[in-house]
Design a protein around this motif. Structure first.
Motif, PDB file in Angstrom:
ATOM      1  N   GLN A 150       0.921  -1.403  -0.185  1.00 32.65           N
ATOM      2  CA  GLN A 150      -0.019  -0.229   0.063  1.00 32.65           C
ATOM      3  C   GLN A 150       0.603   1.213   0.462  1.00 32.65           C
ATOM      4  N   PHE A 151       2.671   0.982   0.153  1.00 32.64           N
ATOM      5  CA  PHE A 151       3.106   2.399   0.351  1.00 32.64           C
ATOM      6  C   PHE A 151       3.664   2.505  -1.004  1.00 32.64           C
ATOM      7  N   ASP A 152       4.096   3.659  -1.073  1.00 32.84           N
ATOM      8  CA  ASP A 152       4.771   3.759  -2.440  1.00 32.84           C
ATOM      9  C   ASP A 152       6.218   4.396  -1.570  1.00 32.84           C
ATOM     10  N   GLU A 153       7.145   3.688  -2.846  1.00 35.20           N
ATOM     11  CA  GLU A 153       8.623   3.868  -1.763  1.00 35.20           C
ATOM     12  C   GLU A 153       9.207   4.725  -2.253  1.00 35.20           C
ATOM     13  N   SER A 154       9.225   5.971  -3.344  1.00 39.77           N
ATOM     14  CA  SER A 154       8.703   6.698  -3.529  1.00 39.77           C
ATOM     15  C   SER A 154       8.522   7.925  -3.352  1.00 39.77           C
ATOM     16  N   ASP A 155       8.517   7.621  -2.610  1.00 45.30           N
ATOM     17  CA  ASP A 155       7.433   8.623  -1.987  1.00 45.30           C
ATOM     18  C   ASP A 155       8.451   8.638  -0.579  1.00 45.30           C
ATOM     19  N   PRO A 156       8.556   9.924   0.021  1.00 49.44           N
ATOM     20  CA  PRO A 156       9.222   9.807   1.246  1.00 49.44           C
ATOM     21  C   PRO A 156       8.521   9.606   2.652  1.00 49.44           C
ATOM     22  N   ASP A 157       7.701  10.092   2.757  1.00 47.26           N
ATOM     23  CA  ASP A 157       6.048  10.467   3.831  1.00 47.26           C
ATOM     24  C   ASP A 157       5.798   8.532   3.671  1.00 47.26           C
ATOM     25  N   ASP A 158       5.904   8.296   2.673  1.00 47.90           N
ATOM     26  CA  ASP A 158       5.004   6.623   2.413  1.00 47.90           C
ATOM     27  C   ASP A 158       5.895   6.074   3.000  1.00 47.90           C
TER      28      ASP A 158
END
Length: 648
Positions: A150-158
């Motif tokens: 469910q999390f996007d590794e390219s997004d620091p917040d995720d």
């Protein structure tokens, strides 16, 4: 696809998956773990008191069933990765799980409300139990990985939120375990077994509903070939003898003193030459060029595109169109890194035999001890009967307390003294603590037998020795988990490439299963041998009435066997070579992952430092975009998976 959906979601303002999606996954995990431990924690008491099984038979059956519960997750992982995807697999196996629990409840209701005895319903009961074992196999390996999807590794917040998700995930597992080992176990023994089984069934129904309600919010990753199947195919290809290319000279060039060199028989020279850009390139030079010059800024060892390295097309078809015969050197190298962990798998199996005693013989021992808990003071006047299975609570508590003490206390203290404990040393300490726990359990049993011979019994016929004397052996098993169980996970996690981590995790689960099966076999074996030797109670060490046997001898015997296993572990550990493995989240030029046990020295007490092997990350076909390594089922998450062994 899922990636396009992510990009569209990132372009618009959206809620964090931690808040909008993960509550459904966390709620599912809490209820499912409560259901599982609400059943297995007290199962040996149920077999003994309700089904009237003998003590050795009850313990043997529980060990075999629990071993099966750690085999089925490998099946569930393959189904999710290769065929159905994680969402459909979790829903399907949750339904199977629920059907098993409902069958269990129905068998108890029929027995309570009719004149039928358990002799007529035993088959139905075991069908229910092994249906549950199959059901848990589809959930255990997939829920944590599905949460990571469910999390996007390219997004620091995720990335930050994903760390929080796994902290919450492990906490919910522990909460479910503790509720099951206290409240549910108490209801089963003191109120009603039927109600005690209705609670897990209701929790599993709730878990399924909660997970289903979040269906429109989930990111779903399409299935590709399971890494577990890749390992099996490469090993079969290497050993089948159907590939008869002469590669000996090339193998010597590729890796001097190569371990498991027989796996090279699965390689196809033409395939590697094609990958090298056409004809006639030297295979060894090609592989060594990758090892010496990894692509700048790209992750290595496990960062390969699933549609080139991990997909069904790439693995199933050779360049000539023949199925399942030829593989690239990169594919074989990944498999080699997993296969070399097999001796460590063998060396840790017996540890789980000791671990399984908590759910079996420790409980049987506690059933013949004084379970009364009386307390007067602070305005309270307690007079309770403590279910023996509830003492597993101390195992969980000891881990929760000792893990931070290890990470924040012992490790920094050793580093300040210029020392560093290696992963293999950590496992070795855990094996020794496991033997100590068996010695302590044997000493407790010696004292209990001594009191029984002196006639010190309670009104209920139990030996007048508090069951809380068992606390020491439970705490020691918990301490051994902090070292051996978590150390095993870290070894298999760090020493496998990203795309093969689910395979190494499967090995860890299978070692737990093997330990359960060994424990199930040792009890009848010990009774058969000792009965032939004659003596007390016909010679059986573990009769139905433990006061007439020698459970203490059995515990001491297990301690000795584990000590012998420890020497085998030392032998394998001294030969083991740590590999520099850069995982997908690490980039060239960034922080380098520490080699386990490096500690600034070239050679450790256990295991040797070895030169790294780099496998390049692949690009998508017809594109300059890089493929990220997909999250696979059974893939442990986090740098320090600090949780009890059965909760993995």
């Amino acid at each position: 696809g899922a990636e396009d959906a992510r990009r569209r979601g990132n372009s618009a303002k959206r809620k964090s998956p931690l808040l909008s999606v993960c509550p459904f996954i966390l709620g599912n995990e809490l209820c499912e773990r409560l259901a599982y431990y609400g059943l297995c924690t007290n199962l040996v008491v149920y077999f003994h008191d309700v089904l009237n099984m003998s003590t050795p038979e009850a313990n043997t059956q529980v060990n075999i069933w629990m071993g099966t519960c750690y085999v089925t997750p490998v099946v569930g992982a393959v189904v999710a990765d290769s065929y159905l995807g994680r969402y459909k697999t979790i829903m399907l196996f949750s339904t199977v799980y629920l059907v098993g629990l409902l069958l269990l409840v129905a068998s108890n209701v029929v027995c309570d409300q009719t004149s039928l005895d358990w002799g007529h319903l035993t088959s139905m009961l075991f069908v229910a139990l092994y249906t549950i074992a199959l059901g848990t196999g589809g959930i255990k390996p997939n829920v944590s990985s599905f949460g990571a999807d469910q999390f996007d590794e390219s997004d620091p917040d995720d990335r930050r939120d994903k760390e929080s998700f796994f902290n919450w995930f492990y906490m919910f597992i522990n909460i479910g375990s503790m509720i099951a080992s206290t409240f549910v176990v108490y209801v089963q023994q003191e109120i009603s077994w039927t109600i005690g089984f209705i609670i897990p069934a209701a929790c599993m129904f709730l878990a399924t509903c909660i997970f289903y309600f979040g269906r429109r919010r989930y990111v779903r990753v399409k299935p590709a070939e399971s890494p577990i199947m890749r390992v099996l195919k490469v090993v079969f290809s290497a050993t089948s003898g159907k590939i008869k290319h002469a590669k000996q000279h090339a193998k010597q060039q590729l890796r001097p003193n190569m371990s498991y060199a027989w796996l090279e028989e699965a390689c196809d020279d033409d395939n590697n030459n094609n990958n090298n850009g056409g004809g006639g390139g030297n295979m060894a030079a090609h592989a060594n060029a990758f090892a010496a010059q990894p692509v700048p800024g790209l992750p290595v060892l496990g960062g390969m595109a699933p549609d080139l390295i991990g997909s069904q097309d790439a693995l199933a078809l050779s360049p000539t169109g023949k199925k399942g015969k030829h593989y690239t050197h990169e594919q074989v190298e990944e498999v080699r890194l997993v296969v070399r962990l097999f001796p460590m798998f063998l060396a840790t199996c017996f540890y789980w035999t000791i671990y399984s005693q908590m759910q079996t013989l420790f409980v049987s021992q506690g059933m013949q001890m004084n379970t009364d808990l009386k307390f007067k003071g602070l305005g309270l006047d307690l007079d309770l009967s403590v279910p023996p299975a509830s003492l597993s609570f101390f195992d969980t508590i000891s881990i929760i307390v000792l893990v931070p003490l290890y990470d924040k206390g012992l490790v920094p203290l050793l580093k300040s003294k210029g020392m560093n404990i290696t992963v293999l040393q950590r496992i070795g300490v855990g094996l020794l603590l496991a033997s100590v726990s068996m010695v302590v359990a044997g000493l407790v049993e010696m004292r209990r037998l001594s009191l029984a011979q002196q006639g010190h019994f309670t009104q209920d016929g139990a030996v007048d020795m508090s069951v809380f004397w068992q606390t020491f052996q439970y705490v020691l098993v918990g301490a051994s988990e902090v070292f051996a169980a978590i150390g095993q996970i870290e070894l298999f996690y760090d020493q496998a490439p990203d795309s093969m981590r689910s395979c190494s995790s499967a090995l860890a689960l299978l070692s737990t299963a093997a330990g359960g099966y060994i424990a199930g076999g040792l009890i009848p074996l010990a009774n058969t041998i000792t009965k032939r030797l004659g003596g007390k109670a016909g010679g059986e060490w573990i009769p139905t009435d433990l006061n007439k046997g020698h459970l203490d001898y059995f515990f001491f015997c297990i301690a000795i066997l584990n000590a012998l296993n420890f020497f085998y572990f030392l032998w394998e550990a001294c030969k083991f070579k740590y590999k520099h493995i850069r995982h997908g989240s690490q980039q060239d030029g960034g922080p380098r992952e520490a080699v386990p046990g490096q500690g600034g020295r070239g050679k450790e007490a256990l295991g040797h430092h070895s030169a790294g092997v780099s496998i390049p990350q692949r690009r998508r076909r017809g594109s300059d975009d890089l493929e990220r390594t997909p999250i696979r089922s059974l893939m442990p998450m986090g740098q320090s998976p600090a949780l009890p062994g059965p909760l993995r």
